[in-house]
Structures are given as C-alpha cells and as structure tokens.
Design a protein around this motif. Structure first.
Motif, PDB file in Angstrom:
ATOM      1  N   LEU A  43     -32.472  41.228 -27.681  1.00 33.06           N
ATOM      2  CA  LEU A  43     -31.319  40.375 -27.954  1.00 33.06           C
ATOM      3  C   LEU A  43     -30.425  40.989 -29.024  1.00 33.06           C
ATOM      4  N   GLY A  44     -31.051  41.509 -30.075  1.00 33.14           N
ATOM      5  CA  GLY A  44     -30.289  42.157 -31.141  1.00 33.14           C
ATOM      6  C   GLY A  44     -29.558  43.390 -30.645  1.00 33.14           C
ATOM      7  N   ASN A  45     -30.211  44.170 -29.791  1.00 35.27           N
ATOM      8  CA  ASN A  45     -29.587  45.364 -29.243  1.00 35.27           C
ATOM      9  C   ASN A  45     -28.369  45.019 -28.384  1.00 35.27           C
ATOM     10  N   LEU A  46     -28.394  43.870 -27.738  1.00 29.12           N
ATOM     11  CA  LEU A  46     -27.250  43.435 -26.937  1.00 29.12           C
ATOM     12  C   LEU A  46     -26.097  42.921 -27.800  1.00 29.12           C
ATOM     13  N   GLY A  47     -26.381  42.655 -29.074  1.00 29.61           N
ATOM     14  CA  GLY A  47     -25.349  42.160 -29.971  1.00 29.61           C
ATOM     15  C   GLY A  47     -25.159  40.661 -29.921  1.00 29.61           C
ATOM     16  N   LEU A  48     -26.192  39.943 -29.459  1.00 34.60           N
ATOM     17  CA  LEU A  48     -26.096  38.490 -29.354  1.00 34.60           C
ATOM     18  C   LEU A  48     -26.505  37.794 -30.643  1.00 34.60           C
ATOM     19  N   LYS A  49     -25.743  36.798 -31.021  1.00 33.46           N
ATOM     20  CA  LYS A  49     -26.126  35.878 -32.086  1.00 33.46           C
ATOM     21  C   LYS A  49     -27.024  34.836 -31.426  1.00 33.46           C
ATOM     22  N   ILE A  50     -27.999  34.296 -32.147  1.00 34.61           N
ATOM     23  CA  ILE A  50     -28.893  33.276 -31.598  1.00 34.61           C
ATOM     24  C   ILE A  50     -28.654  31.966 -32.347  1.00 34.61           C
ATOM     25  N   ALA A  51     -28.440  30.907 -31.585  1.00 35.64           N
ATOM     26  CA  ALA A  51     -28.249  29.582 -32.170  1.00 35.64           C
ATOM     27  C   ALA A  51     -29.271  28.631 -31.546  1.00 35.64           C
ATOM     28  N   PHE A  52     -29.925  27.831 -32.382  1.00 37.25           N
ATOM     29  CA  PHE A  52     -30.925  26.875 -31.904  1.00 37.25           C
ATOM     30  C   PHE A  52     -30.386  25.457 -32.032  1.00 37.25           C
ATOM     31  N   GLN A  53     -30.617  24.671 -31.010  1.00 39.88           N
ATOM     32  CA  GLN A  53     -30.245  23.266 -31.016  1.00 39.88           C
ATOM     33  C   GLN A  53     -31.489  22.468 -30.675  1.00 39.88           C
ATOM     34  N   ALA A  54     -31.922  21.633 -31.602  1.00 38.43           N
ATOM     35  CA  ALA A  54     -33.089  20.775 -31.356  1.00 38.43           C
ATOM     36  C   ALA A  54     -32.599  19.377 -31.036  1.00 38.43           C
ATOM     37  N   TRP A  55     -33.295  18.689 -30.152  1.00 40.70           N
ATOM     38  CA  TRP A  55     -32.927  17.336 -29.789  1.00 40.70           C
ATOM     39  C   TRP A  55     -34.162  16.479 -29.666  1.00 40.70           C
ATOM     40  N   ARG A  56     -33.986  15.237 -29.983  1.00 36.04           N
ATOM     41  CA  ARG A  56     -35.090  14.298 -29.995  1.00 36.04           C
ATOM     42  C   ARG A  56     -34.984  13.297 -28.848  1.00 36.04           C
ATOM     43  N   LEU A  57     -33.795  12.987 -28.411  1.00 34.25           N
ATOM     44  CA  LEU A  57     -33.592  11.994 -27.362  1.00 34.25           C
ATOM     45  C   LEU A  57     -33.929  12.556 -25.993  1.00 34.25           C
ATOM     46  N   GLN A  58     -34.084  11.667 -25.045  1.00 35.50           N
ATOM     47  CA  GLN A  58     -34.352  12.072 -23.670  1.00 35.50           C
ATOM     48  C   GLN A  58     -33.271  13.048 -23.220  1.00 35.50           C
ATOM     49  N   GLU A  59     -33.661  14.246 -22.840  1.00 38.71           N
ATOM     50  CA  GLU A  59     -32.723  15.298 -22.472  1.00 38.71           C
ATOM     51  C   GLU A  59     -32.436  15.308 -20.975  1.00 38.71           C
TER      52      GLU A  59
END
Length: 148
Positions: free
Chosen positions: A120-136
C-alpha cells in the motif's frame, strides 16, 4: 459463534477525489475501470456541479470476511496496472478507506500485515479507518441488492 461471526464486518475502497479531477483521464491512465466514477459535470443537491469529482473502486467481498481480504481484492485489481496507478497517486491523493465494525472485544482484530502495508505504501496510498457501531447492513451497494 461461527468463524465469520468472529470477524468484525468490514469493507474497503480506494478513492481519488479532488477539485478539477478528470475521472475519465484517471481511468485511461490506470487502465482500471472504476466502480464509481463521478465526473465534475454531475450536479449536486444544490443543482451546482459537485466540488470534487470522484474515481473509486471498492471491495465486493462479503462484509463478514476479514478486512485484509477486502484490501487484497483491491490490490489484485490494481496489480496488472500498478505502475500506472502509482504514477497517478504521485499526482493525485489516493486514499484506501477501511470501514470496520466496532469491536467490543468479542471478535478478532481487524489488522493489516507488514507485506500488505508495504504494498500500500509503495502505491502511494494514504490509509483512513472508519469505525462504526450501528447496524451497517444496507450501507454497501452489495448489501442493498439483497433487500430488493
């Protein structure tokens, strides 16, 4: 508790979005067909063109699979075009969005191994995490198809 119940539900997508982005040019440059191309000519709710066009690919795997499987699916789609994709990410902001269900300690961790992080780093991508608690359920387009 079944094996799939032990994993927090998750999904992943890669997005490139910025004002003035030509989503069709991103497709031509990478050779990757997006799952969601939103050109700047699309009107928003206000009737004005959207401010940030969007080029996106997303995981189509079952939400009960580990997060890494979703990301590997995206990497496999990029792999035949990785040099072109990396070149695009050098000029535009590419983000891997990881959405993970809240874990109250009864499930496995959502984690990424070092090999995947290097790719992922080699591709130049930033990583963002989104956590959720409600029914997805119903948030992903694949889940919505199950309710029609």
């Amino acid at each position: 508790m079944s094996v799939t119940d032990r994993n927090p539900r998750s999904w992943a997508l890669i997005a490139i979005s910025e004002p003035g982005l030509d989503v069709h040019e991103i497709t031509r440059q990478t050779g990757i067909r997006p799952d969601l191309p939103v050109p700047g000519t699309v009107e928003g709710i206000s009737g004005e063109p959207i401010s940030s066009p969007l080029w996106q690919i997303h995981s189509k795997k079952d939400a009960n699979l580990p997060l890494e499987e979703h990301i590997w699916e995206l990497i496999e789609r990029i792999a035949p075009h990785r040099k072109e994709f990396k070149s695009v990410c050098e000029r535009h902001r590419g983000v891997l969005y990881c959405s993970v269900e809240y874990n109250d300690g009864r499930m496995e961790e959502a984690s990424l191994d070092s090999k995947l992080l290097l790719l992922l780093g080699n591709l130049g991508l930033k990583i963002a995490f989104q956590a959720w608690r409600l029914q997805e359920r119903g948030r992903r387009s694949e889940d919505q198809d199950n309710f029609r």
